[in-house]
Design an enzyme around this catalytic site. Structure first.
Site, PDB file in Angstrom:
ATOM      1  N   HIS A 377     -34.973  70.289  36.263  1.00 13.60           N
ATOM      2  CA  HIS A 377     -35.437  68.897  36.314  1.00 13.60           C
ATOM      3  C   HIS A 377     -36.641  68.774  37.257  1.00 13.60           C
ATOM      4  CE1 HIS A 377     -35.031  64.440  36.447  1.00 13.60           C
ATOM      5  NE2 HIS A 377     -35.495  64.616  37.674  1.00 13.60           N
ATOM      6  N   GLU A 378     -36.476  69.296  38.465  1.00  9.31           N
ATOM      7  CA  GLU A 378     -37.555  69.187  39.461  1.00  9.31           C
ATOM      8  C   GLU A 378     -38.787  69.963  39.014  1.00  9.31           C
ATOM      9  OE1 GLU A 378     -37.529  67.011  41.657  1.00  9.31           O
ATOM     10  OE2 GLU A 378     -35.422  66.502  41.417  1.00  9.31           O
ATOM     11  N   HIS A 381     -41.012  68.109  36.729  1.00 10.68           N
ATOM     12  CA  HIS A 381     -41.993  67.235  37.386  1.00 10.68           C
ATOM     13  C   HIS A 381     -43.241  68.035  37.750  1.00 10.68           C
ATOM     14  CE1 HIS A 381     -39.534  63.657  37.669  1.00 10.68           C
ATOM     15  NE2 HIS A 381     -38.609  64.224  38.413  1.00 10.68           N
ATOM     16  N   GLU A 405     -39.337  61.952  34.103  1.00  6.36           N
ATOM     17  CA  GLU A 405     -37.954  62.371  34.340  1.00  6.36           C
ATOM     18  C   GLU A 405     -37.407  63.238  33.204  1.00  6.36           C
ATOM     19  OE1 GLU A 405     -36.761  62.068  37.164  1.00  6.36           O
ATOM     20  OE2 GLU A 405     -38.195  60.613  37.956  1.00  6.36           O
ATOM     21  N   HIS A 508     -31.602  55.941  45.539  1.00  2.99           N
ATOM     22  CA  HIS A 508     -32.752  55.239  44.961  1.00  2.99           C
ATOM     23  C   HIS A 508     -32.812  53.762  45.357  1.00  2.99           C
ATOM     24  CE1 HIS A 508     -32.044  58.827  42.649  1.00  2.99           C
ATOM     25  NE2 HIS A 508     -33.263  58.773  42.178  1.00  2.99           N
TER      26      HIS A 508
HETATM   27  O1  X8Z Z   1     -32.902  61.520  41.455  1.00  2.00           O
HETATM   28  C1  X8Z Z   1     -32.862  62.342  40.565  1.00  2.00           C
HETATM   29  C2  X8Z Z   1     -33.658  63.623  40.686  1.00  2.00           C
HETATM   30  C3  X8Z Z   1     -34.938  63.420  41.384  1.00  2.00           C
HETATM   31  S1  X8Z Z   1     -36.049  62.486  40.443  1.00  2.00           S
HETATM   32  C4  X8Z Z   1     -32.850  64.627  41.471  1.00  2.00           C
HETATM   33  N1  X8Z Z   1     -32.062  62.148  39.499  1.00  2.00           N
HETATM   34  C5  X8Z Z   1     -31.236  60.956  39.361  1.00  2.00           C
HETATM   35  C6  X8Z Z   1     -30.153  60.897  40.423  1.00  2.00           C
HETATM   36  O2  X8Z Z   1     -29.889  61.905  41.066  1.00  2.00           O
HETATM   37  O3  X8Z Z   1     -29.552  59.834  40.581  1.00  2.00           O
HETATM   38  C7  X8Z Z   1     -31.940  63.028  38.349  1.00  2.00           C
HETATM   39  C8  X8Z Z   1     -31.038  62.332  37.393  1.00  2.00           C
HETATM   40  C9  X8Z Z   1     -30.624  61.034  38.001  1.00  2.00           C
HETATM   41 ZN    ZN Z   2     -36.752  63.386  38.713  1.00  2.00          ZN
END
Ligand code: X8Z
Ligand code: ZN
Length: 644
Positions: A377-378, A381, A405, A508
């Site tokens: 995933h990372e 990016h 994402e 977040h």
């Molecule tokens: O925050 C993330 C990544 C970094 S963009 C690790 N994700 C979300 C989370 O962890 O809540 C990936 C999927 C959902």
């Molecule tokens: Zn991400």
């Protein structure tokens, strides 16, 4: 003469307000556009230089949380805000709305939104400080062990994540769940309220009604919340089938004292701190336990996997598609393991330093399957950063944030297939490939992808309500739980109050990162997957039975990689609909990719839930949410009195 006049106007910084399509004005117009081009070249270089400085300071803070690093980060940010404000005054003197060059219009449109720099210096500084401090609280938070109350150094990553992943003791799970919320979210509540007010003020200075409207500009569609809502309506029946099945399995594991037959599922039993992905409860819910396990964590541990190896595997996958390898400095400067000598923000992230050279990842990598996918995933990016590195700085973004994402996740959809895992030596080479194994695999994927959808959606439904004032600050937590129940069908392990602040226990929310991007990503990644699989000759839409979408592995397909690369190289230079068309031929988000991928699982879940007569959906929770702990005590007192 015309030229002279234009020159004069240019010197005076007055731009002619010419009608866009007046042929007599053509020279005049193109002259302003030429001047605008030159202006952009200058602004773009300056913007890049300042972004590099800001990202460096932000990296230094996130990778070493100290007061000095915070002060430095705030200083750079304040200096940039001052500059942006000045520059913006110049930018808006141009009549960019009437430019004939669409690209020029687009770049100006982006530069014409000042953002939080519109606030007074003092308020801008305050807003930045609030967010950084909430991040610091979240990142440094520690709780005590369930059984050993004198051991009080447990962090979210790795200890608490690990308890949620492995413990099957409801008491321990509840302890960790509650304690984490006490030391993170609850401590951020007052700051969050202040943060909401300042964010809204900044949005309104930019002529948006509120910060929700500002956040949605990334998606270039006025009806975006409605689009998302429509998608959810299509996906909800699938979610409810999964929910009903999981609730039954949890009831069998924990007893109906803990998990009711028709109520929401207790949030602490789903293997994840935020109940957002449920793959960690595969062992107690797997459809066919006698058939091979599809979680490769134990194999990774057994084979001595290290974080570096996980990222090298991810890189190798991208390279096999004819996409880019990571630059040398990436390997030198990234942080792939949690340092032991300082506090850092452990939440995984990828960093573009806007100099075309420096790209990094910061991840407190653990050796398990989930983190193998997070590594992809990372790196997705970073792959996007690399592909659009030659775009102007304003276009160094995803087509929309959901695209960013989705890139790495698209890779994981191939990497996670049993076929690929066998090639990696993480699954038994001679295991059988029958229907039961396929259901097991799709079920695991469902625990990650389907379970995630409502949790991702409600995170921003809640924030939109907050920014719009539909949820006042004295309703933050109770409205949160209303949405958790409505969308996810989950409930807290105990009654909650407005003295708690459970949204703030999610990274977040306190770090001010919008979340709808992940919902978007989880839908469109299946659209991308389907199209790339077709190009790779791994999926035939006319014969999905013979070549099902969930078995496709695009590994080593240069055709797939080249097509994806073409979209990534665009950055945000075109509306996302154009970018999507490049790969999928479609111009809208469409749940059919995901539904097609999971159709064998849906069929199986329906049969299974029918067979056991499961109730589909959930009745209202019996847990309450009230204004304060005091009020809760009072209520409980009344209850005992009446019982007595
Ligand atoms: O925050 C993330 C990544 C970094 S963009 C690790 N994700 C979300 C989370 O962890 O809540 C990936 C999927 C959902
Ligand atoms: Zn991400």
């Amino acid at each position: 003469m015309m030229l002279l006049l234009a020159l004069l106007l240019q010197l005076l910084q007055l731009s002619p307000r010419a009608a866009a399509f007046d042929p007599d004005q053509e020279d005049f117009l193109s002259d302003e556009e030429q001047r605008a081009r030159n202006y952009l070249d200058y602004v773009d270089a300056e913007f890049a230089r300042r972004s590099t400085a800001a990202v460096r300071a932000a990296w230094d803070y996130a990778s070493n949380i100290t007061d000095e690093n915070l002060a430095r980060k705030l200083e750079v940010s304040a200096e940039n805000a001052r500059y942006q404000k000045q520059q913006w005054q110049e930018t808006i003197k141009y009549h960019w709305q009437s430019f004939r060059d669409a690209d020029l219009r687009r770049q100006f449109k982006k530069y014409a939104v000042l953002g939080t720099a519109a606030l007074s210096e003092e308020k801008h500084d305050k807003l930045e400080k609030l967010i950084s401090e909430m991040e610091s609280i979240y990142s440094k938070a520690k709780i005590c062990d369930y059984k050993n109350s004198s051991k009080c150094d447990l962090s979210l990553e790795p200890e608490l994540v690990e308890v949620l992943r492995t413990s099957r003791d409801p008491g321990e799970l509840q302890h960790v769940w509650l304690e984490w919320r006490r030391v993170s979210g609850e401590k951020c509540r007052a700051s969050y309220e202040h943060y909401v007010a300042l964010s809204n003020e900044a949005a309104s200075l930019n002529n948006f009604t509120d910060n929700a409207e500002y956040w949605l500009t990334d998606y270039e569609a006025n009806d975006f919340p409605e689009q998302v809502d429509r998608l959810w309506k299509q996906l909800e029946p699938l979610y409810k089938q999964l929910h009903a099945y999981v609730r039954r399995k949890l009831r069998e594991a924990y007893g109906d004292e803990v998990v009711s037959a028709r109520g929401p599922i207790p949030a602490h039993l789903l293997g994840n701190m935020w109940s957002q992905t449920w793959n960690n409860i595969l062992d107690i819910t797997t459809p066919y336990p006698q058939v091979e396990a599809v979680d490769v964590t134990s194999q990774m541990v057994k084979q001595g996997y290290k974080p570096l190896k996980m990222f090298q595997l991810a890189e190798e996958f991208f390279v096999s598609l004819n996409l880019s390898a990571m630059p040398e400095s990436f390997w030198q400067d990234s942080i792939l393991e949690k340092p032991t000598d300082r506090d850092i923000v452990c939440h995984a992230s990828a960093w573009d330093f806007y100099d075309g050279k420096d790209f990094r990842i910061k991840q407190c990598t653990q050796i398990n399957m989930q983190h193998l996918f997070t590594a992809h995933h990372e790196m997705g990016h970073v792959q996007y950063f690399l592909q659009y590195r030659d775009q102007p700085t304003v276009y160094k973004e995803g087509a929309n944030p959901g695209f960013h994402e989705a890139v790495g996740d698209v890779m994981s959809l191939s990497v996670s297939t049993p076929r690929h895992m066998r090639e990696l030596g993480l699954l038994d080479a001679d295991a059988v490939d029958d229907r039961a194994a396929a259901v097991n695999y799709l079920y695991l994927q469902g625990l990650q992808k389907i379970a995630f959808l409502p949790s991702a959606l409600l995170m921003d439904v809640w924030r939109w309500d907050v920014f719009k004032g539909r949820t006042a600050s004295d309703r933050y937590n109770c409205d949160w739980w209303k949405l958790r129940e409505k969308y996810q069908g989950i409930e807290p392990p105990t009654d909650r109050t407005e003295d708690d602040f459970d949204p703030g226990a999610k990274y977040h929310i306190i770090a001010s990162v919008p979340y709808i991007r992940y919902f978007v990503s989880y839908v469109i990644q299946f659209q991308f997957h389907r199209s790339l699989c077709q190009v790779a000759g791994q999926f035939d839409p006319d014969n999905p039975e013979k070549m099902p979408l969930h078995e496709c592995d695009i590994y080593q397909s240069k055709e797939a990689g080249n097509l994806l690369g073409k979209m990534l190289q665009m950055g945000s230079s075109r509306p996302w609909t154009d970018a999507m068309q490049v790969v999928t031929g479609q111009r809208e988000m469409d749940a059919s990719g995901l539904l097609q991928y999971f159709s064998p699982l849906l069929e199986w879940l329906q049969q299974e839930n029918n067979r056991t007569g499961e109730y589909i959906g959930w009745e209202p929770t019996t847990k309450v949410c009230v204004s304060s702990r005091e009020e809760l005590e009072r209520l409980r007192g009344v209850e005992t009195a009446t019982e007595g």
